[in-house]
Write a protein that holds these residues in place. Structure first.
Motif, mmCIF file in Angstrom:
data_model
loop_
_atom_site.group_PDB
_atom_site.id
_atom_site.type_symbol
_atom_site.label_atom_id
_atom_site.label_comp_id
_atom_site.label_asym_id
_atom_site.label_seq_id
_atom_site.Cartn_x
_atom_site.Cartn_y
_atom_site.Cartn_z
ATOM 1 N N SER A 76 -35.170 21.449 43.360
ATOM 2 C CA SER A 76 -35.530 21.485 41.958
ATOM 3 C C SER A 76 -35.937 23.124 41.508
ATOM 4 O O SER A 76 -35.609 23.393 40.477
ATOM 5 N N VAL A 77 -36.721 23.614 42.448
ATOM 6 C CA VAL A 77 -37.128 25.003 42.139
ATOM 7 C C VAL A 77 -35.948 26.017 42.195
ATOM 8 O O VAL A 77 -35.662 26.899 41.239
ATOM 9 N N LYS A 78 -34.823 25.855 43.088
ATOM 10 C CA LYS A 78 -33.927 26.599 43.452
ATOM 11 C C LYS A 78 -32.889 26.593 41.997
ATOM 12 O O LYS A 78 -31.814 27.288 41.649
ATOM 13 N N SER A 79 -32.773 25.201 41.863
ATOM 14 C CA SER A 79 -31.539 24.819 40.612
ATOM 15 C C SER A 79 -31.727 25.596 39.428
ATOM 16 O O SER A 79 -31.153 25.604 38.543
ATOM 17 N N THR A 80 -33.338 25.905 39.220
ATOM 18 C CA THR A 80 -33.502 26.682 37.930
ATOM 19 C C THR A 80 -33.221 28.082 37.825
ATOM 20 O O THR A 80 -32.978 28.660 36.789
ATOM 21 N N ARG A 81 -32.641 28.530 39.135
ATOM 22 C CA ARG A 81 -32.506 30.082 39.314
ATOM 23 C C ARG A 81 -31.085 30.156 39.228
ATOM 24 O O ARG A 81 -30.190 31.214 39.286
ATOM 25 N N VAL A 82 -30.164 28.981 40.035
ATOM 26 C CA VAL A 82 -28.895 29.366 40.296
ATOM 27 C C VAL A 82 -28.004 29.904 39.240
ATOM 28 O O VAL A 82 -27.034 30.517 39.525
ATOM 29 N N VAL A 83 -28.280 29.364 37.980
ATOM 30 C CA VAL A 83 -27.658 30.160 36.786
ATOM 31 C C VAL A 83 -27.583 31.576 36.775
ATOM 32 O O VAL A 83 -26.396 32.262 36.214
ATOM 33 N N PHE A 84 -28.311 32.103 37.400
ATOM 34 C CA PHE A 84 -28.534 33.675 37.273
ATOM 35 C C PHE A 84 -27.758 34.306 38.354
ATOM 36 O O PHE A 84 -27.609 35.403 38.372
ATOM 37 N N TYR A 85 -27.270 33.674 39.588
ATOM 38 C CA TYR A 85 -26.670 34.097 40.665
ATOM 39 C C TYR A 85 -25.282 34.165 40.339
ATOM 40 O O TYR A 85 -24.577 34.578 41.510
ATOM 41 N N ASN A 86 -24.721 33.876 39.282
ATOM 42 C CA ASN A 86 -23.222 33.950 39.046
ATOM 43 C C ASN A 86 -22.733 35.406 38.979
ATOM 44 O O ASN A 86 -23.564 36.246 38.319
ATOM 45 N N SER A 87 -21.439 35.678 39.385
ATOM 46 C CA SER A 87 -20.996 36.975 39.295
ATOM 47 C C SER A 87 -21.812 38.249 39.512
ATOM 48 O O SER A 87 -21.896 39.089 38.511
ATOM 49 N N VAL A 88 -22.544 38.294 40.598
ATOM 50 C CA VAL A 88 -23.161 39.429 40.891
ATOM 51 C C VAL A 88 -22.632 40.576 41.526
ATOM 52 O O VAL A 88 -21.805 40.280 42.405
ATOM 53 N N ASN A 89 -23.011 41.748 41.294
ATOM 54 C CA ASN A 89 -22.499 43.128 41.703
ATOM 55 C C ASN A 89 -23.325 43.742 42.634
ATOM 56 O O ASN A 89 -22.799 44.805 43.293
ATOM 57 N N GLY A 90 -24.374 43.445 42.898
ATOM 58 C CA GLY A 90 -25.421 44.021 43.566
ATOM 59 C C GLY A 90 -26.737 43.586 43.525
ATOM 60 O O GLY A 90 -26.985 42.612 42.532
ATOM 61 N N ARG A 132 -29.512 38.560 62.265
ATOM 62 C CA ARG A 132 -28.882 39.501 61.329
ATOM 63 C C ARG A 132 -27.227 39.079 60.971
ATOM 64 O O ARG A 132 -26.903 39.449 59.993
ATOM 65 N N GLU A 133 -26.963 37.732 61.860
ATOM 66 C CA GLU A 133 -25.559 37.817 61.643
ATOM 67 C C GLU A 133 -25.450 36.863 60.217
ATOM 68 O O GLU A 133 -24.153 36.830 60.115
ATOM 69 N N GLN A 134 -26.431 36.446 59.793
ATOM 70 C CA GLN A 134 -26.332 35.711 58.517
ATOM 71 C C GLN A 134 -26.055 36.682 57.558
ATOM 72 O O GLN A 134 -25.563 36.297 56.323
ATOM 73 N N PHE A 135 -26.034 38.083 57.665
ATOM 74 C CA PHE A 135 -25.890 39.216 56.511
ATOM 75 C C PHE A 135 -24.749 39.983 57.060
ATOM 76 O O PHE A 135 -24.369 41.009 56.374
ATOM 77 N N ALA A 136 -24.167 39.873 58.343
ATOM 78 C CA ALA A 136 -23.211 40.747 58.838
ATOM 79 C C ALA A 136 -21.874 40.919 58.019
ATOM 80 O O ALA A 136 -21.347 41.922 57.731
ATOM 81 N N ASP A 137 -21.368 39.821 57.383
ATOM 82 C CA ASP A 137 -20.167 39.765 56.560
ATOM 83 C C ASP A 137 -20.556 39.925 55.094
ATOM 84 O O ASP A 137 -19.431 39.868 54.211
ATOM 85 N N ASN A 138 -21.839 40.322 54.418
ATOM 86 C CA ASN A 138 -22.088 40.204 53.348
ATOM 87 C C ASN A 138 -21.508 41.748 52.392
ATOM 88 O O ASN A 138 -21.514 42.774 53.136
ATOM 89 N N GLN A 139 -20.783 41.782 51.598
ATOM 90 C CA GLN A 139 -19.980 42.855 51.037
ATOM 91 C C GLN A 139 -20.668 43.180 49.645
ATOM 92 O O GLN A 139 -20.377 44.137 49.041
ATOM 93 N N ILE A 140 -21.834 42.496 49.177
ATOM 94 C CA ILE A 140 -22.559 42.749 47.975
ATOM 95 C C ILE A 140 -23.308 44.131 48.331
ATOM 96 O O ILE A 140 -24.212 43.723 49.162
ATOM 97 N N PRO A 141 -23.415 45.203 47.598
ATOM 98 C CA PRO A 141 -24.373 46.184 47.772
ATOM 99 C C PRO A 141 -25.726 45.607 47.902
ATOM 100 O O PRO A 141 -26.023 45.046 46.962
ATOM 101 N N LEU A 142 -26.623 45.828 48.804
ATOM 102 C CA LEU A 142 -28.153 45.659 48.622
ATOM 103 C C LEU A 142 -29.026 46.938 49.025
ATOM 104 O O LEU A 142 -28.617 48.087 49.442
ATOM 105 N N LEU A 143 -30.084 46.682 48.280
ATOM 106 C CA LEU A 143 -31.083 47.925 48.288
ATOM 107 C C LEU A 143 -32.507 47.321 48.338
ATOM 108 O O LEU A 143 -32.850 46.362 47.701
ATOM 109 N N VAL A 144 -33.301 47.590 49.494
ATOM 110 C CA VAL A 144 -34.655 47.115 49.800
ATOM 111 C C VAL A 144 -35.713 48.130 48.956
ATOM 112 O O VAL A 144 -35.517 49.579 49.329
ATOM 113 N N ILE A 145 -36.589 47.744 48.231
ATOM 114 C CA ILE A 145 -37.866 48.413 47.766
ATOM 115 C C ILE A 145 -39.012 47.789 47.847
ATOM 116 O O ILE A 145 -39.181 46.607 47.575
ATOM 117 N N GLY A 146 -39.673 48.816 48.155
ATOM 118 C CA GLY A 146 -41.063 48.481 48.683
ATOM 119 C C GLY A 146 -42.240 49.110 47.779
ATOM 120 O O GLY A 146 -41.933 50.176 47.551
#
Length: 223
Positions: A76-90, A132-146
């Protein structure tokens, strides 16, 4: 004047890590005076010159989608966010350098956004290691910010930054560590500014394969 094309970047992380302050800094080059909790999703826009100074230079609108950071494994928590995850470029993954749990939760956020968390209640950690294999084939650009770099005692800073460097390595991403209340951390010509520009330069190339439309955009807020 032709309308500028737009690309969509998710800004994900736990509540309280400073996503709204970061987005405001990225879009307006100034600190956010009175940050508040984000309910749903807030969208702001940054203009980026793709491959500036080269024959391929092109100007884009980058929509930064600051998604509310309530953490939970219930569907139920995730279902409220799934609409924002469409057509993501980064994706920008944001964590609080003073809060180790917020760093660990980035794995959960990324899996959720990439639709790979088939078992929402599953454990992502095994004997302290992440797969790490969970992310090995990901093609969406990622950036980590602390964030909240200024709040780490000098004596502990090296240990914290060593730990977060491994975090970014797990995602195959570059990392930026900063204080969102101080624009100098993203000053033109700084290493952070170069990393940020390099990340944004990756996005139009990806969006060429996953185009979701162009046109002028305005700042939006979704509840």
């Amino acid at each position: 004047m032709a309308a500028l094309e737009r690309v969509k970047v998710l800004v994900l992380g736990d509540s309280g890590v400073g996503k709204s302050s970061l987005v405001h800094l990225l879009c307006h080059n100034q600190m956010l005076g009175n940050p508040s909790w984000t309910v749903g999703c807030s969208v702001d826009v940054r203009i980026h010159d793709y491959r500036e100074g080269t024959p391929e230079e092109k100007t884009y609108y980058i929509e930064l989608w600051d998604v509310g950071g309530s953490v939970g494994s219930a569907r139920s928590v995730k279902s409220t966010r799934v609409v924002f995850y469409n057509s993501v470029n980064g994706i920008i993954l944001v964590h609080d350098l003073t809060n180790k749990k917020s760093s660990q939760n980035l794995y959960r956020w990324s899996l959720e956004a990439l639709n790979r968390d088939a078992a929402p209640s599953g454990v992502l950690v095994t004997n302290g290691d992440y797969d790490r294999e969970q992310f090995a084939d990901n093609q969406i650009p990622l950036l980590v910010i602390g964030t909240k770099l200024d709040q780490i005692p000098e004596a502990k800073r090296n240990d914290v930054l060593t730990r977060t460097a491994f975090l970014a390595e797990d995602f195959g991403a570059e990392e930026i560590n900063l204080d969102c209340t101080t624009p100098r951390y993203l000053a033109a010509g700084s290493s952070n500014a170069v990393k940020l520009s390099r990340f944004f330069d990756k996005i139009p190339g990806f969006s060429d394969r996953k185009r979701f439309g162009g046109g002028l955009v305005k700042s939006l807020h979704y509840d």
